[in-house]
Design an enzyme around this catalytic site. Structure first.
Site, PDB file in Angstrom:
ATOM      1  N   LYS A  80       0.855  -1.180   0.000  1.00 37.70           N
ATOM      2  CA  LYS A  80       0.000   0.000   0.000  1.00 37.70           C
ATOM      3  C   LYS A  80       0.896   1.237   0.000  1.00 37.70           C
ATOM      4  O   LYS A  80       1.737   1.407   0.889  1.00 37.70           O
ATOM      5  CB  LYS A  80      -0.894   0.005   1.236  1.00 37.70           C
ATOM      6  CG  LYS A  80      -1.725   1.280   1.363  1.00 37.70           C
ATOM      7  CD  LYS A  80      -2.709   1.206   2.502  1.00 37.70           C
ATOM      8  CE  LYS A  80      -3.479   2.500   2.650  1.00 37.70           C
ATOM      9  NZ  LYS A  80      -4.457   2.448   3.728  1.00 37.70           N
ATOM     10  N   LYS A 140      -2.200  -1.438  -3.840  1.00 36.60           N
ATOM     11  CA  LYS A 140      -3.071  -0.279  -3.736  1.00 36.60           C
ATOM     12  C   LYS A 140      -2.243   1.000  -3.787  1.00 36.60           C
ATOM     13  O   LYS A 140      -1.243   1.070  -3.069  1.00 36.60           O
ATOM     14  CB  LYS A 140      -3.823  -0.353  -2.408  1.00 36.60           C
ATOM     15  CG  LYS A 140      -4.667   0.862  -2.095  1.00 36.60           C
ATOM     16  CD  LYS A 140      -5.227   0.756  -0.722  1.00 36.60           C
ATOM     17  CE  LYS A 140      -6.020   2.023  -0.441  1.00 36.60           C
ATOM     18  NZ  LYS A 140      -6.433   2.121   0.914  1.00 36.60           N
TER      19      LYS A 140
HETATM   20  C1  PBG Z   1      -7.293   3.382   5.777  1.00 38.53           C
HETATM   21  C2  PBG Z   1      -7.603   3.332   4.348  1.00 38.53           C
HETATM   22  C3  PBG Z   1      -7.417   4.308   3.346  1.00 38.53           C
HETATM   23  C4  PBG Z   1      -7.973   3.791   2.179  1.00 38.53           C
HETATM   24  C5  PBG Z   1      -8.433   2.514   2.482  1.00 38.53           C
HETATM   25  N1  PBG Z   1      -8.166   2.240   3.806  1.00 38.53           N
HETATM   26  C6  PBG Z   1      -6.902   5.688   3.416  1.00 38.53           C
HETATM   27  C7  PBG Z   1      -5.531   5.989   3.812  1.00 38.53           C
HETATM   28  O1  PBG Z   1      -4.653   5.133   3.915  1.00 38.53           O
HETATM   29  O2  PBG Z   1      -5.328   7.172   4.054  1.00 38.53           O
HETATM   30  C8  PBG Z   1      -8.059   4.487   0.857  1.00 38.53           C
HETATM   31  C9  PBG Z   1      -9.154   4.024  -0.047  1.00 38.53           C
HETATM   32  C10 PBG Z   1      -9.471   4.931  -1.179  1.00 38.53           C
HETATM   33  O3  PBG Z   1      -8.822   5.971  -1.409  1.00 38.53           O
HETATM   34  O4  PBG Z   1     -10.425   4.598  -1.886  1.00 38.53           O
HETATM   35  N2  PBG Z   1      -6.002   3.332   6.156  1.00 38.53           N
END
Ligand code: PBG
Length: 325
Positions: free
Chosen positions: A195, A248
């Site tokens: 991520k 992601k």
């Molecule tokens: C929580 C999380 C995030 C997303 C999914 N889980 C945001 C982040 O890491 O700030 C992003 C999902 C999206 O942008 O659709 N940590």
């Protein structure tokens, strides 16, 4: 063999021919649809930065989940927005937290839908970071216990799968151990394994009220410039017991998806994140591009890169497009 004997256009002449040689096709089975649950009842508030996405109270969420199930989409990914936030994000792991309540209702009313829960602290902490703050940074090891508690509380409420998205080191192992000690060895973990610290999450943070109140997430999420590191991150999660691995965001990271596909044989998910959704919606609203066609092209590209599962706010729209063909 060269031109004029070789003419690739021969196989592009009609739609039926094109269909015969098509290498990638999308299916309703590929999608997971993310949903946001909020306190209250009768709530269906549009998220300003994400047209077509809503904040739903539990009752409205159940209706939405029924629609998703009726479209044939196998699964939803649930995010919660709690009543109150605090330093330690206690709303994340309480038995009566918003996600726990929502899961219990969903499993009562739409039991055949696979309910995946996001496991993270950022929606629940007053500072908006994904863990416990010590000396101005997120402390890895003390966060692990809170994540494991959160995952266990989701499983106890009836979640079919948990999806840790925080990027702490060792959290897949900590969650696996906690679930196994408590008779939830059958609950799979979908790990947000690679991520990135991405600006494409902007609209989501608006939707989930989870923007960090100071600093950013670069000390725990990955640097967008790295791909070898993604393979190391995914390997660690596989060793710790991840059942599904995820990359992601998706669109700016198709190379990472492709590499992960070649390297690992676990089911691979890609998260087509909020910014990827909102930019298409916004351009379509302006009449600058054909939203539905761009949506299908983007989703196809994610599958072509190697994803088995696509988490996307487009899931319902995409299934409606697929039904037309
Ligand atoms: C929580 C999380 C995030 C997303 C999914 N889980 C945001 C982040 O890491 O700030 C992003 C999902 C999206 O942008 O659709 N940590």
């Amino acid at each position: 063999m060269f031109f004029p004997e070789n003419r690739p256009r021969r196989l592009r002449r009609t739609e039926t021919l094109r269909r015969m040689v098509r290498e990638t096709s999308l299916s309703v089975n590929d999608f997971i649809y993310p949903l946001f649950v909020v306190p209250g009842s009768g709530v269906r508030d549009p998220v300003g930065s994400m047209p077509g996405v809503f904040h739903l109270s539990v009752d409205a969420l159940v209706k939405e989940a029924e629609e998703v199930r009726n479209l044939g989409i196998p699964s939803i990914l649930l995010f919660g927005i709690p009543e109150k936030k605090d330093e330690l994000g206690s709303g994340a792991y309480g038995k009566d937290g918003i996600v726990q309540r929502a899961v219990r209702e969903l499993k009562k009313k739409v039991s055949d839908l696979v309910v995946v829960t996001d496991v993270c602290m950022c929606e629940y902490t007053s500072h908006g970071h994904c863990g416990v703050i010590k000396d101005g940074d997120v402390d890895n090891d003390s966060t692990l216990d809170l994540l494991a508690r959160t995952a266990l509380s989701h499983a106890e409420a009836g979640a079919d799968m948990v999806a840790p998205s925080d990027m702490m080191d060792g959290r897949v192992g900590a969650i696996r151990e906690r679930l196994d000690e408590n008779e939830f060895s059958h609950i799979p973990i979908m790990s947000y394994a690679a991520k990135y610290s991405s600006s494409f999450y902007g609209p989501f943070r608006d939707a989930a009220h989870s923007a960090p109140q100071f600093g950013d997430r670069r000390s725990y999420q990955m640097d967008p410039a790295n791909s070898r590191e993604a393979i190391r991150e995914i390997s660690l999660d596989v060793e710790e017991g991840a059942d599904i691995i995820m990359v992601k965001p998706a669109l700016a990271y198709l190379d990472v998806i492709r590499w992960a596909r070649r390297e690992f044989d676990l089911p691979l998910a890609a998260y087509n994140v909020s910014g990827e959704y909102s930019m298409i919606k916004a351009a379509a609203e302006k009449g600058w591009l054909d939203g539905n066609r761009v949506m299908m092209e983007v989703l196809t590209s994610i599958k072509r890169a190697g994803a088995d599962i696509i988490i996307t706010y487009f899931a319902k729209d995409a299934v409606k497009e697929l039904e037309k063909t």
